[in-house]
Design a protein around this motif. Structure first.
Motif, PDB file in Angstrom:
ATOM      1  N   ARG A  58       0.822  -1.211   0.000  1.00 65.60           N
ATOM      2  CA  ARG A  58       0.000   0.000   0.000  1.00 65.60           C
ATOM      3  C   ARG A  58       0.862   1.271   0.000  1.00 65.60           C
ATOM      4  O   ARG A  58       0.468   2.299  -0.525  1.00 65.60           O
ATOM      5  CB  ARG A  58      -0.912  -0.010   1.224  1.00 65.60           C
ATOM      6  N   THR A 107       1.232  -7.113  -1.823  1.00 64.52           N
ATOM      7  CA  THR A 107       0.427  -7.403  -0.633  1.00 64.52           C
ATOM      8  C   THR A 107      -1.049  -7.339  -1.041  1.00 64.52           C
ATOM      9  O   THR A 107      -1.384  -6.887  -2.134  1.00 64.52           O
ATOM     10  CB  THR A 107       0.653  -6.368   0.481  1.00 64.52           C
ATOM     11  N   GLN A 157      -0.207 -12.050  -5.427  1.00 61.59           N
ATOM     12  CA  GLN A 157      -0.263 -11.897  -3.967  1.00 61.59           C
ATOM     13  C   GLN A 157       0.651 -12.870  -3.225  1.00 61.59           C
ATOM     14  O   GLN A 157       0.638 -14.069  -3.457  1.00 61.59           O
ATOM     15  CB  GLN A 157      -1.698 -12.080  -3.468  1.00 61.59           C
ATOM     16  N   VAL A 158       1.436 -12.301  -2.326  1.00 57.51           N
ATOM     17  CA  VAL A 158       2.310 -13.113  -1.480  1.00 57.51           C
ATOM     18  C   VAL A 158       1.741 -13.101  -0.073  1.00 57.51           C
ATOM     19  O   VAL A 158       1.375 -12.050   0.442  1.00 57.51           O
ATOM     20  CB  VAL A 158       3.740 -12.518  -1.459  1.00 57.51           C
ATOM     21  N   SER A 198      -2.889 -15.895   2.323  1.00 55.61           N
ATOM     22  CA  SER A 198      -3.919 -16.265   1.352  1.00 55.61           C
ATOM     23  C   SER A 198      -3.435 -16.056  -0.074  1.00 55.61           C
ATOM     24  O   SER A 198      -4.207 -16.032  -1.012  1.00 55.61           O
ATOM     25  CB  SER A 198      -5.228 -15.530   1.631  1.00 55.61           C
ATOM     26  N   SER A 234       4.224  -3.025   5.218  1.00 54.60           N
ATOM     27  CA  SER A 234       4.367  -2.888   6.676  1.00 54.60           C
ATOM     28  C   SER A 234       4.944  -4.143   7.321  1.00 54.60           C
ATOM     29  O   SER A 234       5.706  -4.058   8.278  1.00 54.60           O
ATOM     30  CB  SER A 234       3.014  -2.575   7.306  1.00 54.60           C
ATOM     31  N   GLN A 240       0.256 -11.820   8.111  1.00 56.69           N
ATOM     32  CA  GLN A 240      -0.277 -12.544   6.956  1.00 56.69           C
ATOM     33  C   GLN A 240       0.598 -12.381   5.719  1.00 56.69           C
ATOM     34  O   GLN A 240       0.570 -13.214   4.829  1.00 56.69           O
ATOM     35  CB  GLN A 240      -1.692 -12.064   6.610  1.00 56.69           C
ATOM     36  N   ASN A 251      10.834   1.262   3.789  1.00 56.31           N
ATOM     37  CA  ASN A 251       9.608   1.719   4.431  1.00 56.31           C
ATOM     38  C   ASN A 251       9.895   3.037   5.134  1.00 56.31           C
ATOM     39  O   ASN A 251      10.969   3.220   5.696  1.00 56.31           O
ATOM     40  CB  ASN A 251       9.127   0.673   5.454  1.00 56.31           C
ATOM     41  N   ASP A 270      11.452   7.005   1.864  1.00 60.20           N
ATOM     42  CA  ASP A 270      10.310   7.064   0.961  1.00 60.20           C
ATOM     43  C   ASP A 270      10.596   6.196  -0.269  1.00 60.20           C
ATOM     44  O   ASP A 270      11.520   6.485  -1.034  1.00 60.20           O
ATOM     45  CB  ASP A 270      10.107   8.534   0.563  1.00 60.20           C
ATOM     46  N   ALA A 271       9.790   5.173  -0.443  1.00 60.41           N
ATOM     47  CA  ALA A 271      10.021   4.236  -1.545  1.00 60.41           C
ATOM     48  C   ALA A 271       9.970   4.931  -2.908  1.00 60.41           C
ATOM     49  O   ALA A 271      10.651   4.521  -3.850  1.00 60.41           O
ATOM     50  CB  ALA A 271       8.995   3.106  -1.499  1.00 60.41           C
TER      51      ALA A 271
END
Ligand SMILES: Cc1cc2nc3c(=O)[nH]c(=O)nc-3n(C[C@H](O)[C@H](O)[C@H](O)COP(=O)(O)OP(=O)(O)OC[C@H]3O[C@@H](n4cnc5c(N)ncnc54)[C@H](O)[C@@H]3O)c2cc1C
Lengths: 328, 257
Positions: free
Chosen positions: A215, A240, A254-255, A258, A273, A277, A292, A310-311
Motif C-alpha cells: 500500500r 500485498t 499476492q504473497v 492467502s 508494513s 499474513q 519503508n 520514501d520508496a
C-alpha cells in the motif's frame, strides 16, 4: 473404512498444463528420501491426459512407480473418487499432495473416508520412533505445531518451497496404467465455465528474485516502479493484499497467507508494513531488503537490509544503481 | 432461502501470536477474541444473498460462553438468530467440529421445522488455517461443496457459484442444499449500526448439546516457535542517495547480485 497392512508413500502429482506442479515434485523428493530410509517405495499418481512428460518428471523427482489414470477430469469430486480407489488398491501408509487449492480440497475428505486425519501445509517431516512427525504452521506461521496422525493412511498437504526438488534424469521407474471410472452419482457440482484471467502468468514459487510492493507505493502509477525494479533485477513482481484490492496488480501476484508462499534468494519489499499474513508468505526468503518510511515497521524485524525512507524516492535510485551493477 | 452460517471465534488476527515459553502454548493472554475473518466474509455474502432472494440466516458456533459475544456481533450484521454448541474443549480437530456442526444443523432444523438450503463456512480459520470443516460437513452429508467462493447466486433449486482459482475463476453449478466455503470477496463485511447492535444484544442465544466426540486421530506432540530471522542492518540517512549507496554496498557484499 480403516486401512490395514499399509506400506509405501503415495504422492498425488497434480498437473497444470500437463506439467507437474512444483510442490508435488518437492513432495516426491521428500517422499523418496523417507521411503528409501525405510526400504519402501514412492508411488506417484497422475490423473489426466497426455502425461508422458509429467510421468518422466515424476520418476526423475523420486517416484518408483507411477500410476496413470488416463481421464479428463475437471471436477474435484472426480479426482477424489479416483484417488479413493487407488488408495484402496495400493494401501499406502502415507498420502501426500501439494498444498494447492486442489490438494487442500482433496485431502481432508480422503483422510476422513479412511478414518484418519490430515495435516495441512506441512513444512517438515521427521521420523521419530517410526512415527511420522509433521510440522505445520499455525497463527500465520509465528508458531509451529509438530503433529502425529494415529491412523493409516497419514494424509498431508506439502507447502510449496518447504522441500527441495531433486531431478535425477538417470532414475528409473515402473509405469502402471489404471482404468478407473468415476460414478456419475459422485459428481455433485458442474463446472459451467473455467476462466483463466488474462495477464501474464507469474511463477512466484520458482522465482529467484521477487520485488513486492504494498500500500505504501500509494498508486497504480507509482507501483510501476516496483515492476521496473523487478525487471532490472531479473525478477518477478509480488504484492500485498491491499495492492491487489486496489487493482494495481492482478491477484496472481499476492504473497502471503492467502496468496503464494515464496522462498526466493532475494526479496525486496517496497512500502510493505510486514503484517503477519504477509510475512508468513515471505520469511522463507534467503535475503530480504525492505524500504519503508516508518522505522518501526515490523518488516524491518525480518529484513537483512532495511532502508528507512520514501520508496518513491528510493526505488528509482535503486533501479539506477542495480542497472550499473548489471551492466558491469 | 434458509441459510446456515458457521463461525469460529479466534484470537484477533492483527496481533502477532507467539509462544509462551513457560506454558509451552501460544500466548493468547490479552488478545481479543473475534469472529474469524473468512467467516465474516461468509456472513456478509450470505446477508447479501438474503437481501436479494429473501429468507433467514441462522448463525452457529461451537465453544464456551464467551463465544456468545461473537454470535451477537453476527446478529448485528445480518444474522437473524444464533445458536451455540456448548463445548469447553481448548480446541477440537476438524472431524469433531464437523460432527458437532452436523448435529447442530439437524437440531436447529428440527427446532425450526425447516431445512437449510445453503451452509456457509469461511475457507479457513485464521488461527489454524486447516480449511477442512466445510469439506468434511459436506462429505458426511453427501452434499455438493465449493471452496474459495467469492460470489453466489441462486435460481430455484440450484446455485451458481464463482470460485476463485489460482489463475482466474470457475463458475460452478450446484443443486441445493449445498455447502460453500468463502474466500475474501472484493467487498468488506458491513459494520453494525447502533440500532442493529442494540437489537442484537436483546436476542437470546440458545445452547445446543454437542454430538458425541469422535476419536481424535491427530495429536499435537510439540508446540514451538520457528527460528526467528534476526533483523539485519537498518539504514537511516539524511538523503535517499546515501541510503541507497549503503544498501547497494551491503547487498554486493552479501553477493545477492
Ligand atoms: C484472513 C486474512 C488473510 C490475509 N492474507 C494476506 C496475504 O496473503 N497477503 C498479504 O499481503 N496480506 C494479507 N492480509 C492482509 C494483511 O493483514 C495486511 O493488511 C497487509 O499485508 C498489509 O499490506 P501493506 O503492507 O501493503 O499495507 P499497510 O499495512 O497499509 O502498510 C503500508 C506500509 O507502507 C509504508 N509506507 C507508506 N508510504 C510509504 C512510502 N512512500 N515509502 C515507503 N513506505 C511507505 C507505511 O509505513 C506502512 O508500513 C490478510 C488479512 C487477513 C485478515
Amino acid at each position: 473404512m480403516k486401512l490395514t497392512d499399509t506400506k509405501n508413500i503415495m504422492v498425488y502429482v497434480e498437473t497444470a498444463d500437463k506439467a507437474p506442479v512444483n510442490c508435488a515434485l518437492e513432495a516426491l523428493g521428500k517422499a523418496s528420501e523417507i521411503a528409501s530410509s525405510r526400504g519402501e517405495e514412492v508411488i506417484a499418481v497422475l490423473i489426466g491426459k497426455d502425461l508422458e512428460r509429467a510421468t518422466d518428471l515424476s520418476i526423475q523427482a523420486g517416484a518408483d512407480k507411477v500410476i496413470i489414470v488416463d481421464r479428463d477430469c475437471n471436477q474435484v469430486e472426480a479426482y477424489r473418487s479416483i484417488l479413493l480407489e487407488v488408495i484402496k488398491k495400493y494401501k499406502p501408509s502415507v498420502v501426500m499432495a501439494g498444498a494447492t487449492p486442489l490438494g487442500k480440497d482433496l485431502t481432508p475428505v480422503l483422510a476422513m473416508r479412511f478414518e484418519s486425519g490430515c495435516a495441512v501445509d506441512v513444512i517438515d517431516i521427521k521420523i521419530t520412533d517410526d512415527k511420522f512427525v509433521m510440522t505445520c504452521p499455525v497463527y500465520g506461521g509465528t508458531v509451529l505445531n509438530d503433529i502425529v496422525i494415529k491412523e493409516s493412511p497419514i494424509v498431508m498437504t506439502i507447502r510449496s518451497g518447504a522441500f527441495s526438488k531433486v531431478i535425477d534424469s538417470s532414475r528409473k521407474g515402473e509405469i502402471i496404467k489404471e482404468d478407473i471410472s468415476v460414478p456419475e452419482s459422485t459428481l455433485l457440482t458442474k463446472v459451467l465455465e473455467a476462466v483463466k484471467e488474462i495477464g501474464e502468468q507469474v511463477n512466484l514459487e520458482e522465482a529467484e528474485v521477487i520485488v513486492s510492493g504494498g500500500r505504501g507505493m500509494g498508486s497504480k502509477e507509482n507501483f510501476e516502479l516496483v515492476k521496473k525494479l523487478a525487471d532490472v533485477c531479473g525478477g518477478v513482481v509480488g504484492a500485498t493484499r491491499p495492492a491487489i484490492e486496489d487493482e494495481w496488480v492482478p491477484r496472481s501476484h499476492q504473497v502471503g497467507q492467502s496468496g503464494k508462499i515464496v522462498s526466493p534468494k532475494l526479496y525486496i519489499a517496497c512500502g510493505i508494513s510486514g503484517a503477519t499474513q504477509h510475512l508468513s508468505g515471505m520469511v522463507g526468503s534467503e535475503y530480504i531488503v525492505a524500504i519503508n518510511k516508518d522505522e518501526d515497521a515490523p518488516i524491518f524485524d525480518v529484513a537483512d537490509v532495511g532502508i528507512v525512507g520514501d520508496a518513491i524516492k528510493v526505488v528509482p535510485l535503486l533501479i539506477e544503481e542495480i542497472k550499473k551493477i548489471k551492466a558491469m | 432461502m434458509e441459510i446456515l452460517v458457521c463461525i469460529k471465534q479466534v484470537p484477533d488476527d492483527s496481533v502477532e501470536i507467539n509462544l509462551n515459553s513457560s506454558t509451552g502454548k501460544p500466548n493468547l493472554e490479552g488478545v481479543t477474541q473475534i469472529v474469524n475473518a473468512f467467516d465474516t466474509y461468509a456472513l456478509e455474502m450470505a446477508t447479501r444473498l438474503k437481501e436479494k432472494v429473501g429468507g433467514e440466516i441462522t448463525v452457529v458456533s461451537i465453544g464456551d460462553e464467551s463465544v456468545k459475544n461473537s454470535l451477537k456481533n453476527c446478529l448485528a450484521v445480518g444474522g437473524d438468530r444464533a445458536f451455540l454448541v456448548k463445548d469447553d474443549s481448548e480446541s477440537l480437530d476438524p472431524k469433531s467440529v464437523s460432527k458437532f456442526l452436523i448435529k447442530a444443523k439437524e437440531d436447529i432444523e428440527a427446532n425450526l421445522g425447516k431445512k437449510f438450503d445453503i451452509i456457509f463456512c469461511g475457507k479457513e480459520a485464521t488461527d489454524y488455517a486447516l480449511g477442512q470443516v466445510g469439506l468434511l460437513v459436506a462429505d458426511e452429508l453427501s452434499l455438493p461443496v465449493v471452496t474459495n467462493v467469492v460470489d453466489i447466486e441462486t435460481e430455484g433449486e440450484s446455485a451458481k457459484i464463482r470460485q476463485e482459482t489460482e489463475d482466474g475463476y470457475n463458475i460452478l453449478e450446484a443443486s441445493l442444499p449445498c455447502v460453500v466455503t468463502v474466500q475474501k470477496p472484493n467487498y468488506e463485511p458491513r459494520y453494525p449500526t447502533i440500532k442493529t447492535k442494540m437489537a442484537a444484544r436483546k436476542k437470546t442465544i440458545d445452547e445446543l448439546q454437542p454430538a458425541e466426540k469422535p476419536e481424535n486421530t491427530v495429536e499435537v506432540v510439540r508446540v514451538f516457535e520457528p527460528v526467528k530471522r534476526s533483523a539485519g542492518v537498518k539504514i537511516k540517512t539524511e538523503t535517499a542517495e546515501e541510503a541507497v549507496e549503503q544498501a547497494i554496498k551491503l547487498m554486493t557484499e552479501a553477493k545477492v547480485f
